[in-house]
Design a protein around this motif. Structure first.
Motif: not given
Length: 836
Positions: A21-24, A432, A15, A36-37, A39-41
């Motif tokens: 992709a972070p959400d994958s 979060d 990632v 991971r979250r 990086l997707a945030d």
């Protein structure tokens, strides 16, 4: 499929390299998933990400146990803040540099290392805890978190009508399961039909905790359980109707609401015999807050008395006091307020928590302390809480950290608006937020398990407060880090807060007379008086500035002191008197004054001699307890004693099991480390109920009553009849079952019925297990097993033994045990005939 271990680390690496992709991906490891979250945030800053990368790298380093240091790709934009987070960029890769803070003596490893790895150091997990009693399956539980939780729930469910059980259970071991079990399963001494009916009131200190419990307990999204100020009045009306008329379910309320607008509905429920229990969550606050800014905490004892008087004599609500931190002084206060009427007992399952690794810095200037805290927060694992004492400090630290570059950050203090509090708590639970700057109330009772870091940029005024806040970390049973970084000024603040003077005899008597002789005081007959608390005490130089809220707090302390001494008893709001609410409570809207109804127990209550003889010794004891509590905090900061020994001193050796944690002493000298042994399970503090009806008459002579079975009788009819027999046991009051070996198939249907009532089950190799409640019990002996029979034992605990008709004699191998037994022996048909 969720990834963990090396596969999860590789996935995060992919990632960060931009290959995935972070959400994958879905990751099971909490630290890696948090990264991971982030990086997707899109709201996470480079500094937020850098701190999480260090966390992950240290955890992976610990997991590998040696070899090359783990690395992760360096995303664009991260290099600028890598150094501040303790990272080094080399050939496009990030690696964690060891952090050895200059203020720490004899640093043997990076303070972040063990917590970053989240190593399990405690047994507190449903996966490995002891088997749950069958009735707990109704709550979806097949195991308890610990033997302490099992003893706590058994003690709560065994509480007799009108009695009080105080439960001391470590943070993270699931105190909320106690009131969930009361609501779903009912009490052991109630009839099976009534056991799961009725209302259970749970008094909580904060609105956030009320909503937290509501979310965890309600069966449908539309069913309101939290009775809090600011909520929809239609919801509050629905709860009042359910409590007062339908008499069912859980309701969560602050003490202000319970003592005021919810009170009439509670009295209606009690009068109908359907108020099952009054549960006080975080019960130590009755002492800590009830004599200060939340006087309604102490009014709960008067409400309890009202409800007991309203209820039928055999259906009085039980009182359950839940806490993880009960000092001897707090326990004394609770015993005074919540006993008489009714017996008061303590179930202490406390033990020193092994999760925190303790680090303390020497005092410094304010600027040096700021630099140290910033350095720590840029290197310690997430999620993290930074505790301060004063609201102004919380605001200043929130701004400072925001300016530094943190974005997954929130500030939480007494002036935080309710809407923002709820949003902060939701984001905290959802993962979060990585860092919260807070004053003491944050996290109170919130069951978020994965906090890895607790930093104190202050000196808590008591060691009790400090330990409660440290307890926000490691609730999942995994290692956490506690770090205290004080400035010289912090000691002054701590002493000032600790030395809120325990009122002197002279000033206390003046305040008491001001309340008792005030024109608004009402004589209710006998020695009962309704007194106004929000009165000015006079115009002495000590009291002239103590008006309004401050004066109210002092008057509340006076009443609590007099109740503790035994000069008066807090009774509650008699005759439907409306009580006031203060704005910060946000529980009631109509204020006419703050009142408390008391019963005078000492005719000389206005005499100075009586005060000096009775009040002064207790006053001195309270003062000494507060000083001792602060003294233990200061000892911890000097790092000359193990925190375990300080905690045993604070809470009492008889109520706390010393299990070693990690501190500076044992890091520098392994020989001083205490053994990490688990506490032996405490016995339930109440006995099993006495037997009723025909079963009671049959077993009244003492000694064992024996029922025999033949294992060959395995047809449906035999199974059905044994199921009927077991139903008769539980209707007659039997609540303890010992299994000697695996029950044969003939009892399969009977064992299924145990899920319907509070029956406590233990396995045994032959000797009766000591950790079941004392009193009558059933002992079911499997084929091929044997027990020692007792023929004549007048006054002994009743045992109803179910044994194979060919059970061997334990003392004479080769002979049948029943040949020498002179007590009552029945087969199933004879037993059932005697019951009808």
């Amino acid at each position: 499929m969720s990834l963990h271990g090396v596969e999860a680390f590789r996935a995060v690496s992919a990632v960060m390299a931009g290959r995935v992709a972070p959400d994958s991906v879905v990751i099971a490891d909490v630290g890696l998933e948090r990264l991971r979250r982030a990086l997707a945030d899109g709201t996470a800053s480079p500094l937020d990400v850098a701190v999480l990368v260090r966390h992950v790298l240290l955890g992976e380093e610990r997991r590998r146990g040696g070899g090359p240091k783990p690395r992760l790709p360096a995303p664009a934009g991260l290099a600028a803040c890598a150094a501040i987070a303790g990272l080094q960029v080399e050939d496009g890769q990030l690696r964690a540099l060891p952090w050895l803070p200059g203020w720490a003596n004899q640093v043997v490893h990076d303070p972040a290392l063990v917590a970053a790895a989240a190593e399990r150091v405690r047994f507190g997990s449903e996966d490995v805890g002891p088997s749950a009693d069958p009735c707990m399956e109704r709550l979806g539980r097949t195991r308890y978190r610990s033997v302490g939780q099992r003893a706590a729930i058994r003690s709560a469910l065994l509480t007799p009508p009108g009695a009080t059980t105080a439960i001391d259970l470590p943070t993270g071991e699931g105190k909320s399961l106690v009131f969930q079990a009361i609501d779903e399963v009912g009490f052991a001494s109630d009839s099976p039909l009534a056991a799961a009916e009725g209302v259970t009131l749970v008094v909580v200190p904060t609105v956030a905790l009320a909503y937290d419990h509501e979310n965890a307990c309600r069966e449908t999204d539309g069913e309101p359980l939290a009775y809090v100020g600011g909520s929809d009045e239609e919801c509050r009306a629905e709860i009042r109707a359910r409590v007062g008329k339908e008499n069912r379910g859980l309701v969560f309320a602050a003490p202000e609401a319970a003592c005021r607008s919810l009170r009439p509905a509670l009295i209606d429920a009690a009068r109908a015999g359907r108020l099952k229990a009054i549960v006080v969550d975080e019960a130590h606050l009755v002492d800590a807050w009830g004599t200060g800014f939340r006087t309604d905490f102490q009014s709960l004892s008067g409400l309890r008395r009202e409800l007991l008087e309203a209820a039928p004599h055999d259906r009085g609500p039980r009182t359950i006091l839940l806490s993880a931190t009960l000092t001897p002084e707090t326990l004394d206060t609770l015993r005074v307020l919540f006993s008489n009427p009714g017996e008061f007992r303590l179930l202490s399952a406390g033990q020193v928590r092994p999760e925190p690794e303790y680090w303390t810095a020497s005092p410094s200037t304010a600027d040096e302390r700021t630099a140290r805290v910033v350095e720590a927060l840029c290197r310690l694992p997430r999620p993290a809480i930074l505790y301060v004492t004063e609201v102004a400090e919380a605001k200043a630290w929130g701004k400072r950290l925001l300016d530094l570059g943190f974005r997954r950050l929130a500030t939480f203090h007494g002036q935080t608006p309710d809407a923002l509090r709820k949003r902060t708590l939701d984001r905290w639970r959802d993962g979060d937020l990585d860092l919260v700057v807070a004053t003491s109330a944050f996290g109170l009772g919130i069951d978020y398990p994965h906090v890895r870091t607790v930093v104190h940029a202050c000196v808590p005024e008591t060691f009790d407060r400090f330990y409660q806040e440290v307890g926000r970390g490691g609730r999942d049973g995994c290692a956490s880090v506690s770090m205290v970084i004080p400035s010289h000024r912090d000691f002054e603040v701590a002493r000032r807060l600790n030395q809120e003077t325990v009122i002197s005899v002279e000033r206390g008597l003046t305040r008491w007379k001001a309340m008792f002789e005030h024109p608004d005081a009402t004589h209710l007959g006998g020695m009962m008086f309704r007194l106004r608390l929000d009165v000015a005490p006079g115009h002495s130089t000590e009291d002239i500035d103590l008006v309004g809220e401050q004066s109210l707090q002092w008057n509340a302390r006076v009443l609590t002191l007099l109740a503790r001494v035994g000069i008066l008893r807090l009774v509650g709001a008699q005759n439907g008197v409306a009580e006031t609410a203060r704005p910060e409570d946000q529980e009631e809207d109509h204020a006419t004054g703050v009142f408390e109804t008391v019963e005078i127990l000492e005719t000389g209550h206005l005499l100075e001699d009586v005060w000096r003889r009775r009040v002064e010794p207790v006053r001195q004891s309270i003062w000494a307890g507060r000083q001792r509590n602060l003294g233990l905090m200061l000892e911890h900061l000097r790092s000359r004693r193990c925190p375990t020994s300080l905690l045993v001193d604070l809470y009492g050796r008889t109520s706390l099991e010393p299990i070693c944690t990690a501190c500076g002493l044992c890091r520098s000298d392994a020989s001083v480390k205490k053994p990490s042994v688990l506490r032996r399970e405490p016995a339930p503090c109440w006995s099993a109920p006495i037997l009723r009806g025909a079963l009671g008459a049959m077993t009244s002579g003492g000694g064992d009553v024996v029922l025999t079975y033949r294992n060959s009788d395995n047809g449906l009819a035999a199974r059905r009849r044994w199921a009927n027999a077991f139903t008769s046991f539980w209707r007659g009051g039997l609540r303890a079952l010992v299994l000697v070996g695996d029950p044969p198939d003939i009892f399969e249907r009977a064992m299924e019925g145990l899920r319907k009532v509070p029956v406590f089950v233990a396995a045994s190799n032959g000797a009766v297990p000591p950790r079941l409640p004392t009193g009558p019990r059933v002992v079911l002996v499997a084929p091929g097993r044997t027990v020692l029979l007792s023929s004549n034992a007048p006054g002994s605990a009743t045992r109803l033994l179910i044994v194979p008709d060919n059970m061997q004699d334990m003392e004479r191998p080769g002979e049948f045990a029943l040949e020498r037994f002179s007590g009552l022996v029945l087969d199933l048909d004879s037993f059932l005939a005697r019951l009808h």
